[in-house]
Design a protein around this motif. Structure first.
Motif, PDB file in Angstrom:
ATOM      1  N   PHE A  98       0.834  -1.200   0.000  1.00  0.00           N
ATOM      2  CA  PHE A  98       0.000   0.000   0.000  1.00  0.00           C
ATOM      3  C   PHE A  98       0.865   1.245   0.000  1.00  0.00           C
ATOM      4  O   PHE A  98       1.753   1.400   0.837  1.00  0.00           O
ATOM      5  CB  PHE A  98      -0.918   0.009   1.223  1.00  0.00           C
ATOM      6  N   ASP A  99       0.596   2.168  -0.938  1.00  0.00           N
ATOM      7  CA  ASP A  99       1.288   3.441  -1.033  1.00  0.00           C
ATOM      8  C   ASP A  99       0.268   4.554  -0.842  1.00  0.00           C
ATOM      9  O   ASP A  99      -0.657   4.698  -1.651  1.00  0.00           O
ATOM     10  CB  ASP A  99       1.955   3.587  -2.397  1.00  0.00           C
ATOM     11  N   PRO A 100       0.365   5.348   0.229  1.00  0.00           N
ATOM     12  CA  PRO A 100      -0.631   6.400   0.468  1.00  0.00           C
ATOM     13  C   PRO A 100      -0.770   7.383  -0.679  1.00  0.00           C
ATOM     14  O   PRO A 100      -1.840   7.990  -0.846  1.00  0.00           O
ATOM     15  CB  PRO A 100      -0.101   7.100   1.728  1.00  0.00           C
ATOM     16  N   GLU A 101       0.280   7.561  -1.469  1.00  0.00           N
ATOM     17  CA  GLU A 101       0.212   8.534  -2.554  1.00  0.00           C
ATOM     18  C   GLU A 101      -0.534   8.011  -3.773  1.00  0.00           C
ATOM     19  O   GLU A 101      -0.985   8.800  -4.602  1.00  0.00           O
ATOM     20  CB  GLU A 101       1.622   8.971  -2.953  1.00  0.00           C
ATOM     21  N   SER A 102      -0.675   6.698  -3.883  1.00  0.00           N
ATOM     22  CA  SER A 102      -1.303   6.162  -5.096  1.00  0.00           C
ATOM     23  C   SER A 102      -2.447   5.189  -4.832  1.00  0.00           C
ATOM     24  O   SER A 102      -3.194   4.858  -5.757  1.00  0.00           O
ATOM     25  CB  SER A 102      -0.248   5.458  -5.970  1.00  0.00           C
ATOM     26  N   ASN A 103      -2.590   4.724  -3.600  1.00  0.00           N
ATOM     27  CA  ASN A 103      -3.618   3.733  -3.294  1.00  0.00           C
ATOM     28  C   ASN A 103      -4.772   4.322  -2.500  1.00  0.00           C
ATOM     29  O   ASN A 103      -4.624   5.341  -1.824  1.00  0.00           O
ATOM     30  CB  ASN A 103      -3.039   2.558  -2.521  1.00  0.00           C
ATOM     31  N   LEU A 104      -5.906   3.646  -2.574  1.00  0.00           N
ATOM     32  CA  LEU A 104      -7.148   4.069  -1.953  1.00  0.00           C
ATOM     33  C   LEU A 104      -7.701   2.907  -1.150  1.00  0.00           C
ATOM     34  O   LEU A 104      -7.647   1.756  -1.591  1.00  0.00           O
ATOM     35  CB  LEU A 104      -8.133   4.464  -3.052  1.00  0.00           C
ATOM     36  N   VAL A 105      -8.243   3.167   0.041  1.00  0.00           N
ATOM     37  CA  VAL A 105      -8.908   2.148   0.845  1.00  0.00           C
ATOM     38  C   VAL A 105     -10.402   2.191   0.501  1.00  0.00           C
ATOM     39  O   VAL A 105     -11.038   3.236   0.619  1.00  0.00           O
ATOM     40  CB  VAL A 105      -8.718   2.391   2.349  1.00  0.00           C
TER      41      VAL A 105
END
Length: 279
Positions: free
Chosen positions: A214-221
């Motif tokens: 998971f990458d906060p800059e490119s991924n979404l929960v």
């Protein structure tokens, strides 16, 4: 030169050994793979392909952390904004109080976690859908935000609804249930009365989640209850039980649901959780 070296040394002492970096974790609410919006009808849900509108969509998240490359967890220090985030707990609110959500909802929305972590390399995300026990059994009328959300509260014994997704079938029979509600919270909590804090809960029902890559800059929960209720008939309700599944024991509406939240329910073992995904 001596003064220059002294200045450099003082600057070095004043500089933190590890600078913090801001991090934002973005969440999206969906129903059956479609973006959630108040007043929108969603078809093909549950075992009988019911059509529903959603009247509430909120959840508490606690203990968020990023996964380091060495496998350890680095807690996210949440911004203390006085409204949505306090300590290591945040309230996510996906409804805007309009249309079908004008009963229990409100106009304000919050769809992200915001905080800081030390500079470093990270490769995943962890968090819990729950309110920690020491914060769960309080008086919401005197508690600070976000614990003052009284519509997310059952009573002192049970505490907060960790998850609240209220679905109302629009194609139900005339005598069908008023709604099919998915509420997650602690149950079988021992206390002298509903207005006293318990000493423990037999079923804490905390959903601890971990996502690698998971990458906060490119991924979404992404939150989507459709897979969780896939085997439930949203047009009916078990007699003399709460509408839908509210986590309480001995409710047949929960038999096919709680396992899909990754939680055991009576004799039904926990399965892989199907509520939350990342993309």
């Amino acid at each position: 030169m001596k003064h220059v070296l002294t200045s450099i040394a003082l600057l070095a002492l004043a500089s933190p050994a590890h600078a913090d970096q801001p991090v934002t974790i973005n969440f999206a609410a969906e129903i059956g793979g479609q973006p959630f919006a108040c007043g929108t009808s969603y078809a093909g849900l549950g075992a009988t392909d019911a059509a529903v509108e959603v009247t509430d969509y909120r959840m508490f998240v606690s203990a968020p952390a990023l996964l380091r490359t060495d496998g350890s967890l680095q807690p996210i220090a949440l911004d203390q904004d006085g409204k949505w985030q306090m300590g290591d707990v945040a309230l996510l609110d996906f409804e805007d109080g309009s249309a079908s959500c004008n009963g229990t909802g409100n106009a304000d929305m919050n769809t992200s976690l915001r905080g800081t972590v030390p500079d470093g390399d990270y490769q995943g995300l962890a968090f819990t859908i729950a309110v920690p026990f020491d914060k769960n059994h309080v008086d919401p009328t005197t508690a600070p935000a976000p614990f003052n959300a009284t519509s997310m509260f059952w009573n002192w014994r049970g505490g907060y609804r960790f998850l609240r997704i209220d679905m109302v079938p629009t194609d139900k029979a005339e005598d069908g249930p008023k709604g099919w509600f998915l509420h997650l919270g602690s149950t079988m909590c021992k206390s002298a009365s509903k207005t006293e804090s318990p000493s423990e809960c037999a079923n804490p029902n905390h959903m601890r989640l971990l996502f690698t890559g998971f990458d906060p800059e490119s991924n979404l929960v992404v939150i989507d209850p459709a897979p969780v209720v896939a085997e439930a008939d949203l047009r009916i309700n078990a007699p003399e039980t709460s509408p839908g599944c509210m986590s309480f024991p001995e409710d047949s509406d929960c038999l096919t649901v709680m396992g899909k939240l990754g939680l055991p329910y009576g004799d039904v073992p926990a399965g892989p959780q199907q509520l939350v995904s990342v993309r």
